[in-house]
Scaffold this motif. Sequence first.
Motif, PDB file in Angstrom:
ATOM      1  N   ARG A 108       0.838  -1.204   0.000  1.00 21.21           N
ATOM      2  CA  ARG A 108       0.000   0.000   0.000  1.00 21.21           C
ATOM      3  C   ARG A 108       0.869   1.248   0.000  1.00 21.21           C
ATOM      4  O   ARG A 108       2.084   1.168   0.075  1.00 21.21           O
ATOM      5  CB  ARG A 108      -0.906  -0.012   1.222  1.00 21.21           C
ATOM      6  N   ASP A 109       0.230   2.396  -0.037  1.00 21.01           N
ATOM      7  CA  ASP A 109       0.944   3.669   0.004  1.00 21.01           C
ATOM      8  C   ASP A 109       1.600   3.796   1.380  1.00 21.01           C
ATOM      9  O   ASP A 109       0.905   3.881   2.395  1.00 21.01           O
ATOM     10  CB  ASP A 109      -0.039   4.816  -0.233  1.00 21.01           C
ATOM     11  N   PRO A 110       2.941   3.804   1.447  1.00 19.88           N
ATOM     12  CA  PRO A 110       3.614   3.815   2.753  1.00 19.88           C
ATOM     13  C   PRO A 110       3.320   5.067   3.579  1.00 19.88           C
ATOM     14  O   PRO A 110       3.281   4.992   4.810  1.00 19.88           O
ATOM     15  CB  PRO A 110       5.096   3.711   2.400  1.00 19.88           C
ATOM     16  N   ALA A 111       3.085   6.199   2.945  1.00 23.66           N
ATOM     17  CA  ALA A 111       2.771   7.423   3.690  1.00 23.66           C
ATOM     18  C   ALA A 111       1.442   7.268   4.432  1.00 23.66           C
ATOM     19  O   ALA A 111       1.310   7.672   5.595  1.00 23.66           O
ATOM     20  CB  ALA A 111       2.727   8.626   2.753  1.00 23.66           C
ATOM     21  N   LYS A 112       0.467   6.652   3.779  1.00 26.44           N
ATOM     22  CA  LYS A 112      -0.839   6.433   4.422  1.00 26.44           C
ATOM     23  C   LYS A 112      -0.736   5.389   5.529  1.00 26.44           C
ATOM     24  O   LYS A 112      -1.378   5.513   6.566  1.00 26.44           O
ATOM     25  CB  LYS A 112      -1.877   6.013   3.392  1.00 26.44           C
ATOM     26  N   VAL A 113       0.064   4.355   5.295  1.00 25.66           N
ATOM     27  CA  VAL A 113       0.247   3.314   6.314  1.00 25.66           C
ATOM     28  C   VAL A 113       0.888   3.918   7.559  1.00 25.66           C
ATOM     29  O   VAL A 113       0.426   3.705   8.682  1.00 25.66           O
ATOM     30  CB  VAL A 113       1.102   2.143   5.764  1.00 25.66           C
ATOM     31  N   ALA A 114       1.947   4.699   7.371  1.00 25.05           N
ATOM     32  CA  ALA A 114       2.667   5.295   8.500  1.00 25.05           C
ATOM     33  C   ALA A 114       1.846   6.379   9.200  1.00 25.05           C
ATOM     34  O   ALA A 114       1.984   6.571  10.416  1.00 25.05           O
ATOM     35  CB  ALA A 114       3.996   5.871   8.018  1.00 25.05           C
ATOM     36  N   ALA A 115       1.012   7.084   8.469  1.00 29.29           N
ATOM     37  CA  ALA A 115       0.209   8.172   9.055  1.00 29.29           C
ATOM     38  C   ALA A 115      -0.689   7.668  10.181  1.00 29.29           C
ATOM     39  O   ALA A 115      -0.907   8.366  11.170  1.00 29.29           O
ATOM     40  CB  ALA A 115      -0.621   8.846   7.974  1.00 29.29           C
ATOM     41  N   VAL A 116      -1.172   6.450  10.063  1.00 25.27           N
ATOM     42  CA  VAL A 116      -2.060   5.872  11.083  1.00 25.27           C
ATOM     43  C   VAL A 116      -1.313   5.662  12.408  1.00 25.27           C
ATOM     44  O   VAL A 116      -1.917   5.672  13.471  1.00 25.27           O
ATOM     45  CB  VAL A 116      -2.654   4.538  10.564  1.00 25.27           C
ATOM     46  N   TRP A 117      -0.006   5.497  12.344  1.00 28.36           N
ATOM     47  CA  TRP A 117       0.783   5.237  13.547  1.00 28.36           C
ATOM     48  C   TRP A 117       1.199   6.522  14.271  1.00 28.36           C
ATOM     49  O   TRP A 117       1.686   6.455  15.406  1.00 28.36           O
ATOM     50  CB  TRP A 117       2.039   4.441  13.204  1.00 28.36           C
ATOM     51  N   ALA A 118       1.056   7.664  13.636  1.00 26.95           N
ATOM     52  CA  ALA A 118       1.510   8.936  14.220  1.00 26.95           C
ATOM     53  C   ALA A 118       0.866   9.176  15.589  1.00 26.95           C
ATOM     54  O   ALA A 118      -0.349   9.072  15.752  1.00 26.95           O
ATOM     55  CB  ALA A 118       1.189  10.092  13.285  1.00 26.95           C
ATOM     56  N   GLY A 119       1.711   9.456  16.565  1.00 27.81           N
ATOM     57  CA  GLY A 119       1.246   9.764  17.914  1.00 27.81           C
ATOM     58  C   GLY A 119       0.842   8.561  18.741  1.00 27.81           C
ATOM     59  O   GLY A 119       0.447   8.705  19.894  1.00 27.81           O
ATOM     60  N   LYS A 120       0.928   7.376  18.186  1.00 28.22           N
ATOM     61  CA  LYS A 120       0.552   6.162  18.909  1.00 28.22           C
ATOM     62  C   LYS A 120       1.760   5.606  19.657  1.00 28.22           C
ATOM     63  O   LYS A 120       2.905   5.813  19.276  1.00 28.22           O
ATOM     64  CB  LYS A 120       0.032   5.091  17.938  1.00 28.22           C
ATOM     65  N   LYS A 121       1.478   4.867  20.739  1.00 28.11           N
ATOM     66  CA  LYS A 121       2.539   4.265  21.539  1.00 28.11           C
ATOM     67  C   LYS A 121       3.052   3.006  20.845  1.00 28.11           C
ATOM     68  O   LYS A 121       2.320   2.024  20.696  1.00 28.11           O
ATOM     69  CB  LYS A 121       2.016   3.912  22.932  1.00 28.11           C
ATOM     70  N   ILE A 122       4.316   3.069  20.390  1.00 30.48           N
ATOM     71  CA  ILE A 122       4.973   1.928  19.764  1.00 30.48           C
ATOM     72  C   ILE A 122       6.369   1.822  20.370  1.00 30.48           C
ATOM     73  O   ILE A 122       7.189   2.724  20.201  1.00 30.48           O
ATOM     74  CB  ILE A 122       5.079   2.083  18.238  1.00 30.48           C
ATOM     75  N   ALA A 125       9.850   2.527  18.384  1.00 30.83           N
ATOM     76  CA  ALA A 125       9.348   2.876  17.053  1.00 30.83           C
ATOM     77  C   ALA A 125      10.458   3.373  16.133  1.00 30.83           C
ATOM     78  O   ALA A 125      10.423   3.119  14.928  1.00 30.83           O
ATOM     79  CB  ALA A 125       8.250   3.935  17.165  1.00 30.83           C
ATOM     80  N   ASP A 126      11.443   4.038  16.690  1.00 28.92           N
ATOM     81  CA  ASP A 126      12.535   4.573  15.875  1.00 28.92           C
ATOM     82  C   ASP A 126      13.428   3.476  15.289  1.00 28.92           C
ATOM     83  O   ASP A 126      14.219   3.720  14.375  1.00 28.92           O
ATOM     84  CB  ASP A 126      13.378   5.558  16.678  1.00 28.92           C
ATOM     85  N   GLU A 127      13.294   2.234  15.762  1.00 25.27           N
ATOM     86  CA  GLU A 127      14.086   1.109  15.256  1.00 25.27           C
ATOM     87  C   GLU A 127      13.310   0.242  14.262  1.00 25.27           C
ATOM     88  O   GLU A 127      13.857  -0.712  13.717  1.00 25.27           O
ATOM     89  CB  GLU A 127      14.549   0.230  16.427  1.00 25.27           C
ATOM     90  N   GLU A 172      12.509  -0.446  -6.742  1.00 25.01           N
ATOM     91  CA  GLU A 172      13.319  -0.060  -5.586  1.00 25.01           C
ATOM     92  C   GLU A 172      12.615  -0.621  -4.348  1.00 25.01           C
ATOM     93  O   GLU A 172      11.382  -0.664  -4.296  1.00 25.01           O
ATOM     94  CB  GLU A 172      13.377   1.477  -5.506  1.00 25.01           C
ATOM     95  N   VAL A 173      13.394  -1.061  -3.376  1.00 24.96           N
ATOM     96  CA  VAL A 173      12.805  -1.439  -2.080  1.00 24.96           C
ATOM     97  C   VAL A 173      13.017  -0.227  -1.193  1.00 24.96           C
ATOM     98  O   VAL A 173      14.116   0.063  -0.739  1.00 24.96           O
ATOM     99  CB  VAL A 173      13.472  -2.697  -1.483  1.00 24.96           C
ATOM    100  N   HIS A 174      11.935   0.524  -1.018  1.00 24.58           N
ATOM    101  CA  HIS A 174      11.989   1.791  -0.258  1.00 24.58           C
ATOM    102  C   HIS A 174      11.947   1.476   1.240  1.00 24.58           C
ATOM    103  O   HIS A 174      11.206   0.602   1.672  1.00 24.58           O
ATOM    104  CB  HIS A 174      10.811   2.683  -0.631  1.00 24.58           C
ATOM    105  N   GLN A 175      12.732   2.213   1.997  1.00 25.88           N
ATOM    106  CA  GLN A 175      12.779   2.030   3.445  1.00 25.88           C
ATOM    107  C   GLN A 175      12.558   3.368   4.111  1.00 25.88           C
ATOM    108  O   GLN A 175      13.158   4.378   3.739  1.00 25.88           O
ATOM    109  CB  GLN A 175      14.124   1.453   3.879  1.00 25.88           C
ATOM    110  N   ARG A 176      11.700   3.373   5.108  1.00 20.45           N
ATOM    111  CA  ARG A 176      11.489   4.569   5.923  1.00 20.45           C
ATOM    112  C   ARG A 176      11.283   4.146   7.366  1.00 20.45           C
ATOM    113  O   ARG A 176      10.845   3.040   7.651  1.00 20.45           O
ATOM    114  CB  ARG A 176      10.313   5.394   5.406  1.00 20.45           C
ATOM    115  N   ALA A 177      11.640   5.030   8.269  1.00 18.17           N
ATOM    116  CA  ALA A 177      11.472   4.753   9.684  1.00 18.17           C
ATOM    117  C   ALA A 177      10.003   4.951  10.073  1.00 18.17           C
ATOM    118  O   ALA A 177       9.306   5.789   9.501  1.00 18.17           O
ATOM    119  CB  ALA A 177      12.352   5.684  10.516  1.00 18.17           C
ATOM    120  N   VAL A 178       9.566   4.172  11.033  1.00 13.53           N
ATOM    121  CA  VAL A 178       8.190   4.301  11.520  1.00 13.53           C
ATOM    122  C   VAL A 178       8.032   5.584  12.328  1.00 13.53           C
ATOM    123  O   VAL A 178       7.015   6.263  12.232  1.00 13.53           O
ATOM    124  CB  VAL A 178       7.804   3.054  12.350  1.00 13.53           C
ATOM    125  N   ALA A 179       9.036   5.917  13.118  1.00 12.85           N
ATOM    126  CA  ALA A 179       8.938   7.129  13.951  1.00 12.85           C
ATOM    127  C   ALA A 179       9.669   8.288  13.328  1.00 12.85           C
ATOM    128  O   ALA A 179      10.565   8.177  12.552  1.00 12.85           O
ATOM    129  CB  ALA A 179       9.526   6.857  15.317  1.00 12.85           C
TER     130      ALA A 179
END
Length: 179
Positions: A108-122, A125-127, A172-179
């Motif tokens: 799926r769109d990684p920006a939309k997937v990650a947006a749901v996690w914003a501000g949540k306790k994980i 998360a930075d790893e 490309e295999v795109h990588q981005r951090a969750v936090a």
Amino acid sequence: MAIGATIHTFAVQLADIDRGVYDELTLRVARHPSETDAFMLTRVLAYCLEFQEGIAFSEGVSSTDEPAVLVRDMTGALVAWIEVGAPDAARLHTGSLAADRVAVYTHRDPAKVAAVWAGKKIHRADEISLYSFDPGFVDAAVRALERRNSMTVSITERRLYFELNGLTLETEVHQRAVA
């Protein structure tokens, strides 16, 4: 294996130049009726991209306390929790508490997937890394999917060269951090 699941077989030639992993795999993958082909194929790609000793598919959507793919060490301890799709923050939090390493592979769109996690306790998360593919890559690959599949997966400098039943694609295999 879930009742009503469709079994797909993948004969995989794996060459991960980035990690020095070369192997031939035969994967039998059960696709639950509620699971899309795109999700299943992303699960297979995650398995290949994370391949190492101790890797396994979980029971899939019927298993609520395990990720789609997991890695255990020789003692049976969980060392990698690998989610597929768009897991909620609570699953990532649980996975990060349970395993040394957590990754998410999405079709799926990684920006939309990650947006749901914003501000949540994980936890940690930075790893946690979120991996995705070029837009349209998984959808194009799904069109070549059959019950018995021949697949070549080659990775070099995070570029995936992929062949499925005669269809050749790359991404490309795109990588981005969750936090």
